[in-house]
Write a protein that holds these residues in place. Sequence first.
Motif, PDB file in Angstrom:
ATOM      1  N   THR A 101       0.807  -1.212   0.000  1.00 19.55           N
ATOM      2  CA  THR A 101       0.000   0.000   0.000  1.00 19.55           C
ATOM      3  C   THR A 101       0.843   1.266   0.000  1.00 19.55           C
ATOM      4  O   THR A 101       1.994   1.257   0.469  1.00 19.55           O
ATOM      5  CB  THR A 101      -0.939   0.021   1.228  1.00 19.55           C
ATOM      6  N   ASN A 102       0.259   2.338  -0.506  1.00 24.82           N
ATOM      7  CA  ASN A 102       0.948   3.631  -0.435  1.00 24.82           C
ATOM      8  C   ASN A 102       0.708   4.317   0.907  1.00 24.82           C
ATOM      9  O   ASN A 102       1.260   5.394   1.166  1.00 24.82           O
ATOM     10  CB  ASN A 102       0.539   4.547  -1.595  1.00 24.82           C
ATOM     11  N   GLY A 103      -0.118   3.712   1.757  1.00 25.84           N
ATOM     12  CA  GLY A 103      -0.295   4.218   3.123  1.00 25.84           C
ATOM     13  C   GLY A 103      -1.092   5.499   3.251  1.00 25.84           C
ATOM     14  O   GLY A 103      -1.146   6.094   4.323  1.00 25.84           O
ATOM     15  N   ILE A 109      -7.258   1.231   6.244  1.00 22.44           N
ATOM     16  CA  ILE A 109      -6.386   0.223   6.863  1.00 22.44           C
ATOM     17  C   ILE A 109      -7.004  -0.302   8.152  1.00 22.44           C
ATOM     18  O   ILE A 109      -6.886  -1.483   8.479  1.00 22.44           O
ATOM     19  CB  ILE A 109      -4.980   0.817   7.120  1.00 22.44           C
ATOM     20  N   VAL A 121       4.563  -0.653   3.432  1.00 22.36           N
ATOM     21  CA  VAL A 121       4.050   0.711   3.301  1.00 22.36           C
ATOM     22  C   VAL A 121       5.057   1.531   2.498  1.00 22.36           C
ATOM     23  O   VAL A 121       6.204   1.705   2.912  1.00 22.36           O
ATOM     24  CB  VAL A 121       3.817   1.359   4.677  1.00 22.36           C
ATOM     25  N   GLU A 141       0.869   8.239   5.996  1.00 24.28           N
ATOM     26  CA  GLU A 141       1.726   7.058   5.897  1.00 24.28           C
ATOM     27  C   GLU A 141       2.144   6.565   7.281  1.00 24.28           C
ATOM     28  O   GLU A 141       2.110   5.353   7.562  1.00 24.28           O
ATOM     29  CB  GLU A 141       2.956   7.393   5.062  1.00 24.28           C
ATOM     30  N   SER A 144      -0.806   5.004   9.065  1.00 22.31           N
ATOM     31  CA  SER A 144      -1.073   3.666   8.531  1.00 22.31           C
ATOM     32  C   SER A 144      -0.096   2.652   9.099  1.00 22.31           C
ATOM     33  O   SER A 144      -0.481   1.539   9.497  1.00 22.31           O
ATOM     34  CB  SER A 144      -0.976   3.686   6.999  1.00 22.31           C
ATOM     35  N   LEU A 145       1.156   3.029   9.171  1.00 22.14           N
ATOM     36  CA  LEU A 145       2.181   2.130   9.695  1.00 22.14           C
ATOM     37  C   LEU A 145       1.919   1.813  11.160  1.00 22.14           C
ATOM     38  O   LEU A 145       2.011   0.648  11.586  1.00 22.14           O
ATOM     39  CB  LEU A 145       3.552   2.784   9.527  1.00 22.14           C
ATOM     40  N   SER A 155       5.344  -5.613   9.568  1.00 24.53           N
ATOM     41  CA  SER A 155       5.341  -4.471   8.655  1.00 24.53           C
ATOM     42  C   SER A 155       6.739  -3.926   8.393  1.00 24.53           C
ATOM     43  O   SER A 155       7.636  -4.044   9.225  1.00 24.53           O
ATOM     44  CB  SER A 155       4.479  -3.339   9.229  1.00 24.53           C
ATOM     45  N   CYS A 157       8.733  -0.537   5.894  1.00 22.02           N
ATOM     46  CA  CYS A 157       8.592   0.604   4.992  1.00 22.02           C
ATOM     47  C   CYS A 157       9.433   0.352   3.743  1.00 22.02           C
ATOM     48  O   CYS A 157      10.479  -0.299   3.814  1.00 22.02           O
ATOM     49  CB  CYS A 157       9.093   1.891   5.636  1.00 22.02           C
TER      50      CYS A 157
END
Length: 233
Positions: A101-103, A109, A121, A141, A144-145, A155, A157
């Motif tokens: 995902t681009n976050g 999410i 992300v 972003e 989301s993370l 997860s 980045c």
Amino acid sequence: MKAPIMEVFSSIQGEGKLIGRRQIFIRFAGCNLDCIYCDTPESKNAANGIEISIEELSKTVSHLLTPDFHSISFTGGEPLLQADFIKLFLERNDFKSMLETNGSLPSQIKKIAGLIDYASVDIKLPEHFASDNKGDLWEKEVDSLNILIEKGANSYCKVVVLPTTKVDTVELIAKHIKKELNLPSKVPLVIQPASPVDYWVKHSPKLFKMSEKAGKHMDVLTIPQIHKLLKVR
């Protein structure tokens, strides 16, 4: 319920922490961003997808399962534009899952984070866009993370770098991510040199500098798109 899907296929994951794993990729059509380096530009337009039901998708996936299957990868486009569809699919199918995902959609999410096993992300840089209007994308972003980490998703980045990317920019990204995470979690940063690798013939020393600078703040991996080298999807 249906969603616009461009393709469903089995291949080897060529990016990030699950590199080398056999996955079934579900590529959704439609994206809310317009990155200049996108390697599947046709997926930006939702009209390029075919509306597929959860039942049809489940059947297609079942036909693609192999003994070395590891997980489903939801990619795009931006898969979170279809978060409700993904949620229902995962509730009905017992598969390990990965979200690419681009976050930019933390509210979406939240709907599926508890169902996601792995997440990538994509951290965007201003140079990734034709215009300089990034807005509050950075905050989204990070949100989301944090949501993914709190829900237990493994997860990391990813930041796509170009030969023109400044070393200090990559360090700044790593420093900010470490600072903004709510949990004291060791989240890796994958530096992904933009394809094709020919770009980097004269610029490979810069990759070492990026890794060294970012490594002051995060656990860093530098990984190109291996599937591009293998010439597979």
